[in-house]
Scaffold this motif. Sequence first.
Motif, PDB file in Angstrom:
ATOM      1  N   TRP A 138       2.302   0.734   8.271  1.00 52.98           N
ATOM      2  CA  TRP A 138       3.030   1.981   7.965  1.00 52.98           C
ATOM      3  C   TRP A 138       2.951   2.854   9.215  1.00 52.98           C
ATOM      4  O   TRP A 138       1.904   2.863   9.887  1.00 52.98           O
TER       5      TRP A 138
ATOM      6  N   GLY B 111      -5.586   7.028  10.873  1.00 45.23           N
ATOM      7  CA  GLY B 111      -6.144   5.689  10.932  1.00 45.23           C
ATOM      8  C   GLY B 111      -6.038   4.976   9.594  1.00 45.23           C
ATOM      9  O   GLY B 111      -5.893   5.610   8.557  1.00 45.23           O
ATOM     10  N   GLY B 112      -6.133   3.635   9.644  1.00 50.56           N
ATOM     11  CA  GLY B 112      -6.058   2.844   8.419  1.00 50.56           C
ATOM     12  C   GLY B 112      -4.763   2.076   8.278  1.00 50.56           C
ATOM     13  O   GLY B 112      -4.614   1.279   7.352  1.00 50.56           O
ATOM     14  N   TYR B 113      -3.834   2.324   9.232  1.00 53.99           N
ATOM     15  CA  TYR B 113      -2.505   1.714   9.140  1.00 53.99           C
ATOM     16  C   TYR B 113      -2.061   1.218  10.509  1.00 53.99           C
ATOM     17  O   TYR B 113      -2.265   1.893  11.521  1.00 53.99           O
ATOM     18  N   ARG B 114      -1.452   0.048  10.527  1.00 57.58           N
ATOM     19  CA  ARG B 114      -0.986  -0.549  11.774  1.00 57.58           C
ATOM     20  C   ARG B 114       0.517  -0.320  11.917  1.00 57.58           C
ATOM     21  O   ARG B 114       1.247  -0.282  10.927  1.00 57.58           O
TER      22      ARG B 114
ATOM     23  N   LYS C 230       4.763  -6.805  -2.687  1.00 55.14           N
ATOM     24  CA  LYS C 230       3.440  -6.245  -2.952  1.00 55.14           C
ATOM     25  C   LYS C 230       3.681  -4.854  -3.530  1.00 55.14           C
ATOM     26  O   LYS C 230       4.312  -4.001  -2.887  1.00 55.14           O
TER      27      LYS C 230
ATOM     28  N   PHE D 257      -6.300  -3.900  -1.980  1.00 50.01           N
ATOM     29  CA  PHE D 257      -6.026  -2.710  -1.172  1.00 50.01           C
ATOM     30  C   PHE D 257      -5.832  -3.063   0.303  1.00 50.01           C
ATOM     31  O   PHE D 257      -5.501  -2.205   1.096  1.00 50.01           O
ATOM     32  N   GLY D 258      -6.078  -4.303   0.678  1.00 50.45           N
ATOM     33  CA  GLY D 258      -6.156  -4.655   2.086  1.00 50.45           C
ATOM     34  C   GLY D 258      -4.837  -4.736   2.817  1.00 50.45           C
ATOM     35  O   GLY D 258      -4.813  -4.777   4.045  1.00 50.45           O
TER      36      GLY D 258
ATOM     37  N   ASN E 164      -0.253  -3.884   2.421  1.00 53.25           N
ATOM     38  CA  ASN E 164       0.756  -3.178   1.628  1.00 53.25           C
ATOM     39  C   ASN E 164       2.074  -3.957   1.636  1.00 53.25           C
ATOM     40  O   ASN E 164       2.151  -5.077   2.161  1.00 53.25           O
ATOM     41  N   CYS E 165       3.088  -3.338   1.080  1.00 45.79           N
ATOM     42  CA  CYS E 165       4.358  -4.052   0.892  1.00 45.79           C
ATOM     43  C   CYS E 165       5.017  -4.418   2.215  1.00 45.79           C
ATOM     44  O   CYS E 165       5.645  -5.485   2.327  1.00 45.79           O
TER      45      CYS E 165
ATOM     46  N   ASP F 166      -3.366  -9.070   6.053  1.00 47.30           N
ATOM     47  CA  ASP F 166      -4.645  -8.631   6.617  1.00 47.30           C
ATOM     48  C   ASP F 166      -4.593  -7.190   7.104  1.00 47.30           C
ATOM     49  O   ASP F 166      -5.602  -6.657   7.548  1.00 47.30           O
ATOM     50  N   LYS F 167      -3.429  -6.564   7.041  1.00 42.58           N
ATOM     51  CA  LYS F 167      -3.291  -5.179   7.509  1.00 42.58           C
ATOM     52  C   LYS F 167      -2.416  -4.407   6.538  1.00 42.58           C
ATOM     53  O   LYS F 167      -1.734  -4.988   5.709  1.00 42.58           O
ATOM     54  N   ALA F 168      -2.419  -3.095   6.692  1.00 42.25           N
ATOM     55  CA  ALA F 168      -1.454  -2.254   5.995  1.00 42.25           C
ATOM     56  C   ALA F 168      -0.531  -1.669   7.058  1.00 42.25           C
ATOM     57  O   ALA F 168      -0.991  -0.959   7.948  1.00 42.25           O
TER      58      ALA F 168
ATOM     59  N   ASP G 244      -0.788  -0.450  -4.230  1.00 42.30           N
ATOM     60  CA  ASP G 244      -2.166  -0.944  -4.203  1.00 42.30           C
ATOM     61  C   ASP G 244      -2.373  -2.066  -5.217  1.00 42.30           C
ATOM     62  O   ASP G 244      -3.476  -2.605  -5.314  1.00 42.30           O
TER      63      ASP G 244
END
Lengths: 147, 202
Positions: free
Chosen positions: A38, A43-46, A115, A21-22, A24-25, A34-36, A118
């Motif tokens: 989008w 929060g939760g996405y770079r 990727k 889950f760490g 994404n594509c 090391d990041k997702a 998930d």
Amino acid sequence: METRFEKLRPSNYEGKSPVDFGYNCIAWAMGRKDKAWWPATIGGYRWPKKLPRQKPGEETLENFISAFKRIGYKKMLKKDYSLEKGFVKVAIYVKGNQNPTHAARQLESGIWTSKIGDEEDIEHTSPVVLEGKEYGTVAVVMKKSVQ
Amino acid sequence: MPALENRTETESWEDDYQTSPTPRSDVLKRCDPYSRLGETEKINPHIDYKPSLPYRYLDVIRKSFAGKREPLAGCDLAVMWREMQSKLDLCEQKTRNSEVLNNSDIPVQLVLDFNMRAERWRRDTSFQSSLAAKFMHDDYQTIMAMGKQVVPLILGRLQKAPEAWFWALKHLAEEDVAKDTDNPADAAKSWLRWGRRKGYIK
């Protein structure tokens, strides 16, 4: 997976990693895990700081192209999936109202890697094999020099 | 064997299928490639539980396919049903045992509905990175519409895996406690800390 991606066959793809889950594509297409990445408004996405964050369903292809440009990729005029020595390519998929859904990256061998949400990373023979009801179609191919 | 309509809840529907050939494992995977129920996560046979689906649903499906005992599009209907039933039973069993159910403020039916929708959402969208595909899914939207009472249930799922519940949590909590994070694992940790602080989870 073949039930979700109608062009996938055991002969044209292979699983390469456990579920993670760490990242994404988009992160994986950028060569990171090391990041997702989008352009989310939560929060939760770079996402690159100077590019816009967009609500779900309002993401634009231009925003994704800009993100890849920031790490050295240039948009190709044609969707050329062939291996070019000294270059790495990414393919960006869109669906519906040209909303980006996925990105795949070409490896030095000419095989492509993705990727899957998930789920795991896979290697596949061509970006085309992931086209269909889940990811839509490839809209843009970009490349950058690795020399 | 009694007629279908005369059966009771206690009779095993598997009786009809005892002679069905056991499909190969790769066929099973094709039938349900989205399952995360690993071999170690089977139902504990020592725990007493009742099937979670009313018997009549099986009969509806069975009657629809009456006489069609051949595998359906590469899948054996009996095996598909058995797998589905097992997962729903497991889901119910886990729910019954989980600490969130100890909170008597949450109706059991709501918990079951939440679990069914959350699991279907995961199955349908786990192949997607697109947040629109995840957040605009019918079950995700329905769960959001259930209101703040499902926050403990969402946090319970986050304790198991950093699924993309951040959009729902932001709207239900009316704040984004994970706004400074840039990956799902850190976002999940932020929300779990918030949940403990607020008393939603232990």
